[in-house]
Design a protein around this motif. Structure first.
Motif, PDB file in Angstrom:
ATOM      1  N   THR A  69       2.424  53.783  35.881  1.00  0.00           N
ATOM      2  CA  THR A  69       2.801  53.430  34.282  1.00  0.00           C
ATOM      3  C   THR A  69       3.089  54.831  33.681  1.00  0.00           C
ATOM      4  O   THR A  69       2.389  55.818  33.724  1.00  0.00           O
ATOM      5  CB  THR A  69       1.445  53.029  33.637  1.00  0.00           C
ATOM      6  N   LEU A  70       4.203  54.747  32.877  1.00  0.00           N
ATOM      7  CA  LEU A  70       4.526  55.831  32.151  1.00  0.00           C
ATOM      8  C   LEU A  70       4.984  55.428  30.483  1.00  0.00           C
ATOM      9  O   LEU A  70       5.292  54.327  30.188  1.00  0.00           O
ATOM     10  CB  LEU A  70       5.885  56.518  32.631  1.00  0.00           C
ATOM     11  N   PRO A  71       4.086  56.188  29.536  1.00  0.00           N
ATOM     12  CA  PRO A  71       3.458  57.443  29.813  1.00  0.00           C
ATOM     13  C   PRO A  71       2.206  57.502  30.529  1.00  0.00           C
ATOM     14  O   PRO A  71       1.262  56.333  30.449  1.00  0.00           O
ATOM     15  CB  PRO A  71       3.068  57.999  28.275  1.00  0.00           C
ATOM     16  N   PRO A  72       1.591  58.198  31.302  1.00  0.00           N
ATOM     17  CA  PRO A  72       0.488  58.157  32.131  1.00  0.00           C
ATOM     18  C   PRO A  72      -0.752  58.217  31.137  1.00  0.00           C
ATOM     19  O   PRO A  72      -0.739  58.906  30.058  1.00  0.00           O
ATOM     20  CB  PRO A  72       0.670  59.392  33.035  1.00  0.00           C
ATOM     21  N   SER A  73      -1.798  57.644  31.564  1.00  0.00           N
ATOM     22  CA  SER A  73      -3.012  57.537  30.805  1.00  0.00           C
ATOM     23  C   SER A  73      -3.734  59.000  30.652  1.00  0.00           C
ATOM     24  O   SER A  73      -4.619  59.397  29.806  1.00  0.00           O
ATOM     25  CB  SER A  73      -4.087  56.370  31.289  1.00  0.00           C
ATOM     26  N   THR A  74      -3.652  59.769  31.717  1.00  0.00           N
ATOM     27  CA  THR A  74      -4.185  61.257  31.926  1.00  0.00           C
ATOM     28  C   THR A  74      -2.921  61.882  32.158  1.00  0.00           C
ATOM     29  O   THR A  74      -1.856  61.575  32.759  1.00  0.00           O
ATOM     30  CB  THR A  74      -5.092  61.392  32.920  1.00  0.00           C
ATOM     31  N   PRO A  75      -2.951  63.259  31.939  1.00  0.00           N
ATOM     32  CA  PRO A  75      -1.863  64.164  32.221  1.00  0.00           C
ATOM     33  C   PRO A  75      -1.579  64.156  33.735  1.00  0.00           C
ATOM     34  O   PRO A  75      -2.121  64.251  34.807  1.00  0.00           O
ATOM     35  CB  PRO A  75      -2.521  65.566  31.658  1.00  0.00           C
ATOM     36  N   LEU A  76      -0.357  64.052  33.932  1.00  0.00           N
ATOM     37  CA  LEU A  76       0.199  63.855  35.220  1.00  0.00           C
ATOM     38  C   LEU A  76       1.142  65.116  35.830  1.00  0.00           C
ATOM     39  O   LEU A  76       1.051  65.637  36.767  1.00  0.00           O
ATOM     40  CB  LEU A  76       1.098  62.512  35.216  1.00  0.00           C
ATOM     41  N   PHE A  77       1.764  65.845  34.681  1.00  0.00           N
ATOM     42  CA  PHE A  77       2.647  66.954  35.234  1.00  0.00           C
ATOM     43  C   PHE A  77       2.154  68.344  34.547  1.00  0.00           C
ATOM     44  O   PHE A  77       2.180  68.059  33.283  1.00  0.00           O
ATOM     45  CB  PHE A  77       4.404  66.369  34.972  1.00  0.00           C
ATOM     46  N   ALA A  78       2.392  69.143  35.247  1.00  0.00           N
ATOM     47  CA  ALA A  78       1.970  70.535  34.541  1.00  0.00           C
ATOM     48  C   ALA A  78       3.035  70.741  33.815  1.00  0.00           C
ATOM     49  O   ALA A  78       2.894  71.497  32.765  1.00  0.00           O
ATOM     50  CB  ALA A  78       1.740  71.495  35.675  1.00  0.00           C
ATOM     51  N   ALA A  79       4.466  70.700  34.153  1.00  0.00           N
ATOM     52  CA  ALA A  79       5.564  70.737  33.652  1.00  0.00           C
ATOM     53  C   ALA A  79       6.798  70.098  34.147  1.00  0.00           C
ATOM     54  O   ALA A  79       6.569  69.584  35.316  1.00  0.00           O
ATOM     55  CB  ALA A  79       6.086  72.401  33.667  1.00  0.00           C
ATOM     56  N   ALA A  80       7.698  69.906  33.441  1.00  0.00           N
ATOM     57  CA  ALA A  80       8.980  69.001  33.691  1.00  0.00           C
ATOM     58  C   ALA A  80      10.337  69.635  33.133  1.00  0.00           C
ATOM     59  O   ALA A  80      10.092  70.326  32.289  1.00  0.00           O
ATOM     60  CB  ALA A  80       8.824  67.849  33.215  1.00  0.00           C
ATOM     61  N   TRP A  81      11.379  69.765  34.141  1.00  0.00           N
ATOM     62  CA  TRP A  81      12.533  70.324  33.812  1.00  0.00           C
ATOM     63  C   TRP A  81      13.650  69.101  34.076  1.00  0.00           C
ATOM     64  O   TRP A  81      13.785  68.479  35.127  1.00  0.00           O
ATOM     65  CB  TRP A  81      12.787  71.391  34.655  1.00  0.00           C
ATOM     66  N   PHE A  82      14.376  68.939  32.964  1.00  0.00           N
ATOM     67  CA  PHE A  82      15.551  67.836  33.169  1.00  0.00           C
ATOM     68  C   PHE A  82      16.733  68.563  32.781  1.00  0.00           C
ATOM     69  O   PHE A  82      17.090  69.520  31.979  1.00  0.00           O
ATOM     70  CB  PHE A  82      15.319  66.912  31.893  1.00  0.00           C
ATOM     71  N   GLY A  83      17.627  68.481  33.699  1.00  0.00           N
ATOM     72  CA  GLY A  83      19.046  68.894  33.689  1.00  0.00           C
ATOM     73  C   GLY A  83      19.894  67.589  33.474  1.00  0.00           C
ATOM     74  O   GLY A  83      19.962  66.768  34.269  1.00  0.00           O
ATOM     75  N   ILE A  84      20.567  67.377  32.293  1.00  0.00           N
ATOM     76  CA  ILE A  84      21.017  66.267  31.687  1.00  0.00           C
ATOM     77  C   ILE A  84      22.518  66.327  31.634  1.00  0.00           C
ATOM     78  O   ILE A  84      22.994  66.983  30.599  1.00  0.00           O
ATOM     79  CB  ILE A  84      20.303  65.604  30.700  1.00  0.00           C
ATOM     80  N   SER A  85      23.169  65.608  32.229  1.00  0.00           N
ATOM     81  CA  SER A  85      24.790  65.515  32.037  1.00  0.00           C
ATOM     82  C   SER A  85      24.964  64.810  30.745  1.00  0.00           C
ATOM     83  O   SER A  85      24.287  63.863  30.481  1.00  0.00           O
ATOM     84  CB  SER A  85      25.540  64.828  32.923  1.00  0.00           C
ATOM     85  N   GLY A  86      25.915  65.381  29.631  1.00  0.00           N
ATOM     86  CA  GLY A  86      26.066  64.956  28.441  1.00  0.00           C
ATOM     87  C   GLY A  86      25.200  65.419  27.336  1.00  0.00           C
ATOM     88  O   GLY A  86      25.488  65.110  26.175  1.00  0.00           O
ATOM     89  N   VAL A  87      24.296  66.423  27.810  1.00  0.00           N
ATOM     90  CA  VAL A  87      23.668  67.074  26.800  1.00  0.00           C
ATOM     91  C   VAL A  87      24.214  68.255  26.538  1.00  0.00           C
ATOM     92  O   VAL A  87      24.165  69.651  27.222  1.00  0.00           O
ATOM     93  CB  VAL A  87      22.022  67.077  27.405  1.00  0.00           C
ATOM     94  N   ASP A  88      25.009  68.505  25.572  1.00  0.00           N
ATOM     95  CA  ASP A  88      25.902  69.542  25.062  1.00  0.00           C
ATOM     96  C   ASP A  88      25.876  70.006  24.099  1.00  0.00           C
ATOM     97  O   ASP A  88      26.504  71.019  23.448  1.00  0.00           O
ATOM     98  CB  ASP A  88      27.292  69.250  25.447  1.00  0.00           C
ATOM     99  N   SER A  89      24.778  69.762  23.073  1.00  0.00           N
ATOM    100  CA  SER A  89      24.336  70.232  21.663  1.00  0.00           C
ATOM    101  C   SER A  89      23.197  70.327  21.668  1.00  0.00           C
ATOM    102  O   SER A  89      22.187  69.816  21.993  1.00  0.00           O
ATOM    103  CB  SER A  89      25.251  69.447  20.752  1.00  0.00           C
TER     104      SER A  89
END
Length: 368
Positions: A69-89
Motif C-alpha cells: 500500500t502506497l503511501p505506506p502506513s509507516t515510513p518505508l524509504f530513507a530516501a528516494a531518487w527519481f530520474g524522470i524523462s519529460g521533467v525539464d523545468s
C-alpha cells in the motif's frame, strides 16, 4: 528506514530499484511508460505506484504476494531518487515532487530527489571520491549531453546542457543521426559518381539499405529519397494491405531503424568501410557536443567557468548505441583528437541500480 529507492522513469518503461544502506539491491521491478511530459499526473503516479509496489514486494524471499500500500502506513524509504524523462523545468520538478511526496509519504526536502533522467547517469560520480564533476552522454535513438558538479552535500548540480533537441534539430550521434548520415553519404556518393569520378567501392550496407526500401540495383540509389520523404499513409484497414511495411512507421523511424544495419555492417564480418565512415562521422558529432561542455587543456577557466576539465571528471555514457563497445571507442577516440581524455569512463547500463547505490552512499538525509 533502511530502504533506498531509485526510479528511472522513461518513455517506454519505469524501472524501480530498492537497496539497503550498503547499496545491495534487495528488490526491483519494471512498470509501464512514465514520461512526465506525455502523461497526466494521475497516469504518471499510477505507473510509478505499480513499479515501486512490485519492487518492494520482491524485497523478501520468497517474494511477497501481498499488495504494497502506497503511501505506506509507516515510513518505508530513507530516501528516494527519481530520474524522470519529460521533467525539464522547475515547474515540472515541483509538480512531480508533490505527486511523489504524496504517493510515498516522503516530505518534500532532501529525502526526495526529483530531476530529469539524465541526472541518474551521473550517479557514478558519487562512487569516485577523488573527483567532483561528470558529463553524461546519452545516445540511443536520440542524444543529449549534460554536465554536473557534486556539491558538498552529495547532491548533483546541473552545470550545462547541449542537445536533446529531437530528430528535426539534432540528436547527433544517436540512432536517427546514424540513419540520416547513412543516406546522406549514399547521396554524396551518387553525386561523385555523376561527376565521372572513380566509382565508390561496393558496400554491403548500401545494398542492405536499398533492399530494405525495395530498391534493386546500386545504380538506383537516388530512388531512396522519395521513400525517405513520403508521408505516412493513413493507417486504415483499406490502405494497410497495399503499402510497404516501412511506410507504416513515422518518417523519422525509417531512418533511425537503419542503425542496426549500419552497426552490423561496420562491426560484423563484412567490416564495411562505408558503414565505419558513417559511424565515425556520427561519433565525431557526439564528441563535438561533449567537447562543448569540456574545457580545452590550457584554457583560462574564466573563459567558461562552468566547463568541465576532462582529466578531473567522469564521462558517463547511457543509451543503446553507446552501449556498443566499438562505437563507444570511436567516440572516445574522437574526444582524444579534440584533447579531452577523461579520468574515468563509465557505461551506465542500469541507471536505476547505479542510482540506488549512489543514493545509499550518501547516508540517510535529515528532513528540514
Amino acid at each position: 528506514m533502511s530502504f533506498y529507492l531509485c526510479v528511472d522513469c522513461g518513455g517506454s518503461k519505469t524501472s524501480a530499484v530498492v537497496c539497503d544502506a550498503s547499496g545491495k539491491i534487495l528488490g526491483r521491478a519494471l512498470g509501464g511508460p512514465s514520461n512526465f511530459a506525455y502523461m497526466s499526473v494521475a497516469s504518471f503516479t499510477d505507473a510509478v505506484r505499480i513499479a515501486v509496489s512490485n519492487a518492494v514486494k520482491t524485497c523478501v524471499s520468497p517474494p511477497s504476494i501481498e499488495p504494497v500500500t502506497l503511501p505506506p502506513s509507516t515510513p518505508l524509504f530513507a530516501a528516494a531518487w527519481f530520474g524522470i524523462s519529460g521533467v525539464d523545468s522547475p515547474q515540472a520538478v515541483s509538480n512531480a515532487s508533490h505527486a511523489l511526496s504524496a504517493l510515498l509519504g516522503i516530505p518534500l526536502g532532501p529525502r526526495l530527489l526529483v530531476a530529469n533522467d539524465t541526472h541518474l547517469l551521473a550517479a557514478p560520480l558519487r562512487l569516485h571520491a577523488d573527483i567532483s564533476h561528470a558529463i553524461t552522454a546519452i545516445a540511443g535513438t536520440g542524444s543529449c549531453v549534460v554536465s554536473f558538479r557534486q556539491q558538498s552535500s552529495g547532491h548533483l548540480e546541473e552545470l550545462a546542457r547541449v542537445g536533446g533537441w529531437g530528430w528535426i534539430l539534432g540528436d547527433e550521434g544517436g540512432g536517427f543521426d546514424v540513419g540520416r548520415e547513412t543516406i546522406r553519404q549514399m547521396m554524396l556518393d551518387v553525386g561523385r559518381d555523376s561527376l565521372g569520378m572513380t566509382p565508390s567501392p561496393p558496400s554491403k550496407l548500401k545494398e542492405n539499405v536499398l533492399a530494405r526500401f525495395g530498391i534493386t540495383g546500386v545504380d538506383h540509389a537516388a530512388e531512396v529519397l522519395p521513400v525517405v520523404h513520403l508521408p505516412e499513409p493513413s493507417l486504415t484497414a483499406d490502405t494497410i494491405p497495399h503499402v510497404q511495411s516501412y511506410l507504416l512507421v513515422a518518417r523519422e523511424k525509417r531512418l533511425s531503424q537503419l542503425a542496426p544495419l549500419v552497426f552490423e555492417a561496420a562491426f560484423g564480418p563484412d567490416a564495411d568501410p562505408f558503414a565505419l565512415k558513417v559511424l565515425r562521422h556520427c561519433a565525431g558529432s557526439l564528441a563535438d557536443q561533449i567537447s562543448l561542455l569540456s574545457r580545452p587543456v590550457g584554457d583560462d577557466p574564466a573563459l567558461a567557468p562552468r566547463a568541465v576539465d576532462a582529466k578531473d571528471a567522469v564521462l558517463c555514457f547511457g543509451g543503446s548505441l553507446v552501449g556498443v563497445d566499438k562505437y563507444r571507442d570511436l567516440v572516445l577516440d574522437e574526444l582524444r583528437k579534440r584533447g579531452h581524455v577523461f579520468r574515468y569512463v563509465e557505461f551506465v547500463e542500469d541507471a536505476a541500480a547505479v542510482g540506488a547505490a549512489g543514493l545509499a552512499s550518501l547516508g540517510e538525509p535529515k528532513d528540514v
